[in-house]
Design a protein around this motif. Structure first.
Motif, mmCIF file in Angstrom:
data_model
loop_
_atom_site.group_PDB
_atom_site.id
_atom_site.type_symbol
_atom_site.label_atom_id
_atom_site.label_comp_id
_atom_site.label_asym_id
_atom_site.label_seq_id
_atom_site.Cartn_x
_atom_site.Cartn_y
_atom_site.Cartn_z
ATOM 1 N N PHE A 1 5.697 -5.000 8.446
ATOM 2 C CA PHE A 1 5.285 -3.692 7.209
ATOM 3 C C PHE A 1 6.219 -3.344 6.052
ATOM 4 O O PHE A 1 7.175 -3.555 5.729
ATOM 5 C CB PHE A 1 5.505 -2.217 8.313
ATOM 6 N N LEU A 2 4.978 -3.557 5.020
ATOM 7 C CA LEU A 2 5.846 -2.550 3.903
ATOM 8 C C LEU A 2 4.909 -1.132 3.583
ATOM 9 O O LEU A 2 4.105 -0.867 3.744
ATOM 10 C CB LEU A 2 5.033 -3.635 2.977
ATOM 11 N N LEU A 3 6.299 -0.389 2.974
ATOM 12 C CA LEU A 3 5.989 1.516 2.696
ATOM 13 C C LEU A 3 5.209 0.983 1.637
ATOM 14 O O LEU A 3 5.393 0.651 0.279
ATOM 15 C CB LEU A 3 7.162 2.253 2.799
ATOM 16 N N VAL A 4 3.953 1.982 1.560
ATOM 17 C CA VAL A 4 3.366 2.578 0.723
ATOM 18 C C VAL A 4 4.036 3.831 0.505
ATOM 19 O O VAL A 4 3.013 4.812 1.455
ATOM 20 C CB VAL A 4 1.999 2.098 0.117
ATOM 21 N N LEU A 5 3.790 4.796 -0.577
ATOM 22 C CA LEU A 5 4.357 5.966 -0.448
ATOM 23 C C LEU A 5 3.119 6.537 -1.646
ATOM 24 O O LEU A 5 3.736 6.546 -2.991
ATOM 25 C CB LEU A 5 6.145 6.109 -1.195
ATOM 26 N N ASN A 6 2.707 7.633 -0.932
ATOM 27 C CA ASN A 6 1.931 7.997 -2.213
ATOM 28 C C ASN A 6 1.934 9.779 -2.527
ATOM 29 O O ASN A 6 2.578 10.058 -1.063
ATOM 30 C CB ASN A 6 0.582 8.176 -1.064
ATOM 31 N N ARG A 7 1.003 9.824 -2.793
ATOM 32 C CA ARG A 7 1.043 11.047 -3.559
ATOM 33 C C ARG A 7 2.847 11.517 -3.678
ATOM 34 O O ARG A 7 4.002 13.201 -3.094
ATOM 35 C CB ARG A 7 0.995 12.560 -2.853
ATOM 36 N N PHE A 8 3.480 10.907 -4.070
ATOM 37 C CA PHE A 8 4.716 10.679 -4.268
ATOM 38 C C PHE A 8 5.357 11.638 -5.096
ATOM 39 O O PHE A 8 5.166 12.091 -6.019
ATOM 40 C CB PHE A 8 5.875 9.894 -4.951
#
Length: 377
Positions: free
Chosen positions: A291-298
């Motif tokens: 899995f790859l993390l996508v940090l949204n609304r950072f």
């Protein structure tokens, strides 16, 4: 020789189809298996209870597969997989179709050449984190910057994904009863289910609108939708949502070559992720490295977790951090992807995902966002 202890004729036929160079025989019980000639043993939970592993010597086989056919609660499934690991048995969940069971067996005993990766999924652990908006934005990024024919599938059983597009085409619930028929063997017929956003570039099929069907999609139906999309389009980008009580998200994750976990800096997401991973994903054979993390609304706020903090806490690589866009409400109001707004920091953060997808699928990413206007829906 592969000995299969099962009463499921379709499972045996699937194994025969996927492993044609092997003799596949049915055995009525484990005791009746021809041990001397059997290299691979496949046994279902119908004929072997997990508590009885200790009564058998599995070391005489090169490969042993334990195929669950009865659904069990998540915690028990995790425990059964642990038992399988202890006895060097390959655990296969009941969430998989017979075809996928056969594929897993084939992959374990006859590893094949790596195929081009063209199915990419976005998912989360709680709602309203942004997996759907990120799915749409990434699709626009890939479509705008490559020559690929891109399909978006919204397979979230709990949300059709209608917030970011003025949609006029077919919804997932409208094809549920016919998707397994031969009708959609025709590529043009299948493609007609999608809304053509830009010819030969971007196509969208939205998800379920029927609350009565939220848990009633079968694994075969969802696998069929994904498989046909893979055959018709160059790149398939899927929103799987965040609910793990249905076949949609499990089949999405299993069929995907890349898995993008969309999160933000909320503390409760870490707890939910550990619950999902330990009780569902790990028993299915997934590892955190997949899995790859996508940090949204950072938010770059000293009082909130940093990218490094989140990478360490989740034990996964962070692919990109997408700062909160000021166009969130406008996006839903105008039914447009956030990628279509004039917000270069947002688009550049999304392009990181786009480049990853393009490279994995074998397409050049032109990176022309600074030079071209974006087409609109």
């Amino acid at each position: 020789m592969i000995s299969v202890v099962s009463s499921d004729d379709l499972l045996i036929k699937s194994i025969q189809k996927h492993l044609p160079d092997n003799e596949v025989v049915r055995a009525k019980t484990i005791e009746s298996v021809n041990h001397q000639n059997t290299k691979t043993l496949v046994v279902t939970d119908e004929f072997l209870h997990h508590n009885d592993f200790i009564d058998y010597d599995f070391s005489m086989y090169e490969y042993v597969f334990y195929v669950m056919q009865n659904e069990v609660i998540d915690v028990l499934e995790s425990s059964i997989k642990g038992l399988c690991d202890g006895y060097n048995i390959h655990y296969i969940s009941s969430r998989f179709t017979n075809e996928q069971v056969a594929e897993q067996i084939k992959h374990a005993i006859t590893p094949s050449e790596k195929k081009k990766k063209n199915i990419f999924s976005f998912f989360s652990t709680v709602s309203n984190v942004g997996s759907t908006s990120t799915t749409f934005s990434t699709a626009f990024s890939v479509s705008e910057n490559t020559d690929a024919k891109v399909a978006v599938l919204i397979l979230n059983a709990w949300d059709s994904g209608a917030d970011y597009i003025d949609y006029k085409a077919t919804y997932l619930d409208q094809v549920k009863d016919s998707i397994l028929s031969s009708r959609y063997d025709d590529n043009e017929e299948f493609e007609s289910l999608f809304q053509e956003v830009k010819k030969d570039s971007l196509y969208v099929m939205l998800g379920n609108r029927n609350t009565k069907l939220e848990r009633l999609y079968t694994k075969e139906e969802i696998e069929r939708v994904i498989t046909r999309a893979e055959e018709v389009f160059d790149i398939v980008i899927i929103d799987g949502g965040c609910h793990y009580d249905n076949a949609n998200i499990i089949q999405t994750l299993y069929s995907s070559d890349y898995h993008f976990l969309v999160l933000n800096q909320q503390e409760k997401l870490k707890r939910k992720w550990e619950e999902v991973y330990q009780n569902i994903l790990q028993p299915l054979g997934f590892q955190k490295e997949q899995f790859l993390l996508v940090l949204n609304r950072f938010h770059n706020n000293p009082n909130m977790p940093t990218i490094k903090d989140l990478r360490n806490q989740y034990g996964m690589n962070v692919l990109t951090a997408i700062e909160e866009s000021p166009n969130g409400y406008l996006s839903e109001f105008n039914k447009k992807s956030l990628y279509q707004f004039d917000d270069m920091p947002y688009r550049e953060a999304v392009n990181v995902i786009g480049r990853t997808i393009a490279a994995s699928a074998g397409f050049e990413f032109k990176d022309g966002s600074r030079r071209r206007k974006f087409f609109s829906l």
